[in-house]
Design a protein around this motif. Sequence first.
Motif, PDB file in Angstrom:
ATOM      1  N   MET A  86      40.626   4.037 -11.584  1.00  0.00           N
ATOM      2  CA  MET A  86      40.080   5.156 -12.389  1.00  0.00           C
ATOM      3  C   MET A  86      40.550   6.336 -11.626  1.00  0.00           C
ATOM      4  O   MET A  86      39.870   6.655 -10.482  1.00  0.00           O
ATOM      5  N   ILE A  87      41.642   7.341 -12.079  1.00  0.00           N
ATOM      6  CA  ILE A  87      42.280   8.446 -11.175  1.00  0.00           C
ATOM      7  C   ILE A  87      42.084   9.655 -12.064  1.00  0.00           C
ATOM      8  O   ILE A  87      42.404   9.932 -13.208  1.00  0.00           O
ATOM      9  N   SER A  95      37.089   5.987  -8.800  1.00  0.00           N
ATOM     10  CA  SER A  95      36.482   4.921  -9.233  1.00  0.00           C
ATOM     11  C   SER A  95      37.390   3.693  -9.600  1.00  0.00           C
ATOM     12  O   SER A  95      38.471   3.788  -9.453  1.00  0.00           O
ATOM     13  N   GLY A  96      36.540   2.573  -9.936  1.00  0.00           N
ATOM     14  CA  GLY A  96      37.429   1.561 -10.418  1.00  0.00           C
ATOM     15  C   GLY A  96      36.276   0.359 -10.510  1.00  0.00           C
ATOM     16  O   GLY A  96      35.211   0.310 -10.478  1.00  0.00           O
ATOM     17  N   THR A  97      37.019  -0.859 -11.047  1.00  0.00           N
ATOM     18  CA  THR A  97      35.791  -1.975 -11.454  1.00  0.00           C
ATOM     19  C   THR A  97      36.827  -3.182 -10.902  1.00  0.00           C
ATOM     20  O   THR A  97      38.349  -3.315 -11.312  1.00  0.00           O
ATOM     21  N   ASN A  98      36.383  -4.175 -10.564  1.00  0.00           N
ATOM     22  CA  ASN A  98      37.366  -5.457 -10.203  1.00  0.00           C
ATOM     23  C   ASN A  98      37.152  -6.364 -11.529  1.00  0.00           C
ATOM     24  O   ASN A  98      37.803  -7.636 -11.467  1.00  0.00           O
ATOM     25  N   VAL A  99      36.473  -5.835 -12.404  1.00  0.00           N
ATOM     26  CA  VAL A  99      36.354  -6.627 -13.763  1.00  0.00           C
ATOM     27  C   VAL A  99      37.476  -6.216 -14.679  1.00  0.00           C
ATOM     28  O   VAL A  99      37.283  -5.007 -15.349  1.00  0.00           O
ATOM     29  N   GLY A 157      35.371   0.501 -20.900  1.00  0.00           N
ATOM     30  CA  GLY A 157      35.155   1.808 -21.624  1.00  0.00           C
ATOM     31  C   GLY A 157      33.813   2.825 -21.277  1.00  0.00           C
ATOM     32  O   GLY A 157      34.047   3.820 -20.988  1.00  0.00           O
ATOM     33  N   GLN A 158      32.919   1.904 -21.136  1.00  0.00           N
ATOM     34  CA  GLN A 158      31.782   2.739 -20.513  1.00  0.00           C
ATOM     35  C   GLN A 158      31.738   3.441 -19.079  1.00  0.00           C
ATOM     36  O   GLN A 158      31.417   4.493 -18.800  1.00  0.00           O
ATOM     37  N   ILE A 159      32.454   2.278 -18.009  1.00  0.00           N
ATOM     38  CA  ILE A 159      32.517   3.179 -16.824  1.00  0.00           C
ATOM     39  C   ILE A 159      33.519   4.147 -16.727  1.00  0.00           C
ATOM     40  O   ILE A 159      33.233   5.123 -16.276  1.00  0.00           O
ATOM     41  N   ALA A 160      34.330   4.194 -17.755  1.00  0.00           N
ATOM     42  CA  ALA A 160      35.444   5.052 -17.684  1.00  0.00           C
ATOM     43  C   ALA A 160      34.881   6.626 -18.257  1.00  0.00           C
ATOM     44  O   ALA A 160      34.991   7.743 -17.620  1.00  0.00           O
ATOM     45  N   TYR A 161      33.790   6.548 -19.367  1.00  0.00           N
ATOM     46  CA  TYR A 161      33.355   7.733 -19.939  1.00  0.00           C
ATOM     47  C   TYR A 161      32.406   7.954 -18.633  1.00  0.00           C
ATOM     48  O   TYR A 161      32.349   9.546 -18.649  1.00  0.00           O
TER      49      TYR A 161
END
Length: 489
Positions: A254-255, A267-271, A362-366
């Motif tokens: 997430m940039i 941010s980011g996620t390994n999922v 979608g949730q983490i992005a928001y």
Amino acid sequence: MASPTTKDHSHIDINDINEETQQLSEKDIVEKDMAPLPGSSIHRSSSRPQLDVSGAAIQGNFEEKDPTILLPNQSDDISHLALDIGGSLIKLVYFSRHADRQKDDRRKRKIKEGLGVSNGTRRSYPILGGRLHFVKFETSKINECLDFISSKQLHCGGIDSPRWPSDAPPSENAVIKATGGGAYKFADLFKEKLGVSIEKEDEMNCLVSGANFLLKAIRHEAFTHMEGHKEFVQIDQNDLFPYLLVNIGSGVSMIKVDGDGQFQRVSGTNVGGGTYWGLGRLLTKCKSFDELLELSQRGDNRTIDMLVGDIYGGMDYSKIGLSASTIASSFGKTISENKELEDYKPEDISLSLLRMISYNIGQIAYLNALRFGLKRIFFGGFFIRGHAYTMDTISFAVQFWSNGDAQAMFLRHEGFLGALGAFMSYETHGLDDLLVHQLVERFPMGAPYIGGNVHGPPLGDLNEKASITLVLNSRALCIGLNLTSFWYA
């Protein structure tokens, strides 16, 4: 003007030109609008060929995935090829001139030769037009990618290069731009199989560069997708930044993008896509990502997911805004049933898995957009693949958690951001100076922003159109002159 040196090219019969232009239909004449507007820049051939992205446009209909991008003002012969070699997929972008080799109209050829179309391997005036093509391969099948590059001679200039066909190996200094971890992992393999070196580009920089190019230069690139409804978004170039770019590949980055070359991975996620593919392969025995996605379209996640209604006896939990159909626990229903894996349908497993991962992204992005006060969130990466249910799920998550204040937007070339950025890194292309409004004025698509088909004149052979334009604009210059070559301006 240099004097003629050969008898064949010493004179052009102006009657031939008059007759040729008189036979052009009104439609052909209108197509001269593909030529640059007065005052607009066009890169002329120099010691280093340039890529001209002014007026770039999508070729194809609205439903086509990874459509070709038309470069109507491209004049120089270039042989660019770039790759984004990820953990799961290889994304490839390459340029082609698409010259029509089948034309053998003798009179047209005579006129073209007289006007200086060909001069060895260089053109003596710029033929307009070219295309960017997009292709993907599984990283585990990298040899298929290498065979594709070799078959089209992309590492040697391409099959529409003046040097093709040729058995000559590429130059010892030949390089291919590439980004992603595979640019390091497979560098020796590219040297061994193709005889070229990999010039590595920063992955985050390429993602942002590719996204900025698409959002600033390409009409009908960005769109929203909610409950099966696709709507194209007009991007205000003066209000593009800042935005959040969510790239969903094997993992998720997430940039926060503040401008050209100005960004921060926040941010980011390994999922991510690798999670969906990996778990899906273990649980359903699907052999490919596309097979897994296709399987999900026939699924019913209610047989596997625990819903709010399962907990509340079919009732909503309206006090906190949860409907009975809201997922309370992904795969939660399986813990209370005396069943084994084989008792569940693979399509139900695939859909449940897809919803679980898409909702969370979608949730983490928001939450990250909220953190930085960003209203615009663009999702890219090959996890999405234009899959309607995936986009709807992500859009629902963003809308739900933002109470409708933010919306998810998607890109038609979602999976090729990194490869496009690597392609652009061959040189500075002046994206800050792109006159995007010229795309509407000079190359109208005539299509509605919501659904529908692209209307307007068909996109035929670009060289033919350019040569027609050349004749039309050159008649006054040709009268009474003996020509071998000249620059069209």
